[in-house]
Design an enzyme around this catalytic site. Structure first.
Site, PDB file in Angstrom:
ATOM      1  CG  ASN A  29     -32.145 -64.071 116.295  1.00  0.00           C
ATOM      2  OD1 ASN A  29     -31.775 -64.895 115.466  1.00  0.00           O
ATOM      3  ND2 ASN A  29     -32.004 -62.773 116.121  1.00  0.00           N
TER       4      ASN A  29
ATOM      5  CG  HIS B 216     -30.347 -65.066 112.360  1.00  0.00           C
ATOM      6  ND1 HIS B 216     -29.699 -64.166 113.170  1.00  0.00           N
ATOM      7  CD2 HIS B 216     -29.385 -65.923 111.951  1.00  0.00           C
ATOM      8  CE1 HIS B 216     -28.410 -64.468 113.231  1.00  0.00           C
ATOM      9  NE2 HIS B 216     -28.201 -65.539 112.503  1.00  0.00           N
TER      10      HIS B 216
ATOM     11  CD  GLU C 189     -31.210 -60.703 112.725  1.00  0.00           C
ATOM     12  OE1 GLU C 189     -31.605 -61.636 113.452  1.00  0.00           O
ATOM     13  OE2 GLU C 189     -30.042 -60.293 112.762  1.00  0.00           O
TER      14      GLU C 189
ATOM     15  CG  ASP D 290     -25.717 -64.131 105.086  1.00  0.00           C
ATOM     16  OD1 ASP D 290     -24.687 -64.755 104.777  1.00  0.00           O
ATOM     17  OD2 ASP D 290     -26.357 -64.375 106.106  1.00  0.00           O
TER      18      ASP D 290
HETATM   19  C1  F6R Z   1     -24.273 -67.201 107.774  1.00  0.00           C
HETATM   20  C2  F6R Z   1     -25.596 -66.841 108.184  1.00  0.00           C
HETATM   21  C3  F6R Z   1     -26.093 -66.948 109.594  1.00  0.00           C
HETATM   22  C4  F6R Z   1     -25.454 -68.053 110.431  1.00  0.00           C
HETATM   23  C5  F6R Z   1     -26.023 -68.054 111.838  1.00  0.00           C
HETATM   24  C6  F6R Z   1     -25.371 -69.095 112.713  1.00  0.00           C
HETATM   25  O1  F6R Z   1     -24.099 -67.006 106.381  1.00  0.00           O
HETATM   26  O2  F6R Z   1     -26.317 -66.413 107.367  1.00  0.00           O
HETATM   27  O3  F6R Z   1     -27.492 -67.142 109.548  1.00  0.00           O
HETATM   28  O4  F6R Z   1     -25.675 -69.283 109.815  1.00  0.00           O
HETATM   29  O5  F6R Z   1     -25.839 -66.794 112.429  1.00  0.00           O
HETATM   30  O6  F6R Z   1     -24.023 -68.765 112.887  1.00  0.00           O
HETATM   31  P1  F6R Z   1     -23.009 -69.712 113.671  1.00  0.00           P
HETATM   32  O7  F6R Z   1     -22.824 -70.929 112.812  1.00  0.00           O
HETATM   33  O8  F6R Z   1     -21.746 -68.894 113.769  1.00  0.00           O
HETATM   34  O9  F6R Z   1     -23.625 -70.022 114.982  1.00  0.00           O
END
Ligand code: F6R
Length: 246
Positions: A136, A138, A143, A67
């Protein structure tokens, strides 16, 4: 599904890096699906160390990232392209032209989503997709919603994700409100999935994702239907899942 419970973040990172390195060693021209966020940073540091020691080469590896924020330039220090350059790509021998991150600056984001999906498809999708987990549930920026989105698409970030990511920006108001993300379908086409989770604030999401109902209101729950998932987490992140699984 394989679960590795590790004693701390260093061990989580080392385990995740070992799995990624094994993929690269067994198929040097593999397609690695990569993630940003704080959880994979330690794994990338370990991979860089092994590269520097001469134990690992990314010379033939192709990569596809999950992303990118809408509106951030590649050299913006919070863009996911910048994250990948500074945490991994600039420190190993991966060819610049072999790395793929959606463009946050595309004038037509919907067209960029179609281009990116086609580029990932042309590479044959990921051999191994690394995923972090949002609090959450995702994955990528998919989301919680009413149906699983299939292909790369534009998303409005939820208030909880904006709040979680505000720590990287001057204020929550500076966090972009939209992002481009691989879809759940794109992610599920990866041959193998590696999920990394660390810390107690991921415990609920881990338990719901891997032991709750499969529902788009908990996007990561779709991974229960994938035939090859490895979950690596520390004791706190896995605690609630282990309670349920016994
Ligand atoms: C990152 C992404 C997100 C993260 C998720 C967890 O490319 O797509 O889905 O993997 O938000 O983030 P952290 O590791 O910072 O808790």
């Amino acid at each position: 599904m394989r679960i590795y419970q590790e004693k701390d973040y260093n061990a989580v990172s080392r385990r995740a890096a070992s799995i990624i390195a094994a993929q690269v060693v067994s198929k040097p021209d593999c397609v690695l699906g990569l993630a940003t966020g704080s959880t994979p940073v330690g794994a990338y540091q370990q991979l860089v160390k092994w590269y520097e020691q001469g134990d690992l080469s990314f010379a033939q590896v192709r990569s596809v990232n999950l992303d990118e924020y809408c509106g951030l330039a590649p050299d913006h220090d919070q863009s996911y392209r910048y994250f990948m350059q500074t945490n991994l790509f600039d420190h190993v021998d991966i060819a610049a032209g072999n790395t793929n991150v959606p463009s946050g600056l595309a004038a037509d984001p919907a067209e960029e989503c179609r281009r990116y999906e086609a580029a990932v498809a042309a590479l044959g999708y990921a051999d191994l997709q690394l995923l972090g987990l949002g609090r959450n549930g995702h994955i990528g920026f998919n989301e919680p919603c009413d149906e699983f989105p299939l292909a790369t698409h534009l998303v409005d970030l939820t208030p909880s994700t904006i709040e979680a990511n505000a720590r990287f920006f001057a204020s929550a108001g500076d966090v972009p409100k939209q992002a481009l993300t691989m879809g759940i379908g794109t992610i599920m086409k990866a041959r193998k999935i590696l999920v990394v989770a660390n810390g107690a604030d991921k415990a609920d999401a881990v338990a719901k994702a891997f032991a709750g109902p499969v529902t788009p209101s908990m996007p990561a729950s779709i991974l229960q239907l994938h035939p090859d998932v490895t979950l690596v987490g520390d004791g706190s992140a896995l605690a609630k899942l282990m309670e349920v699984k016994g």
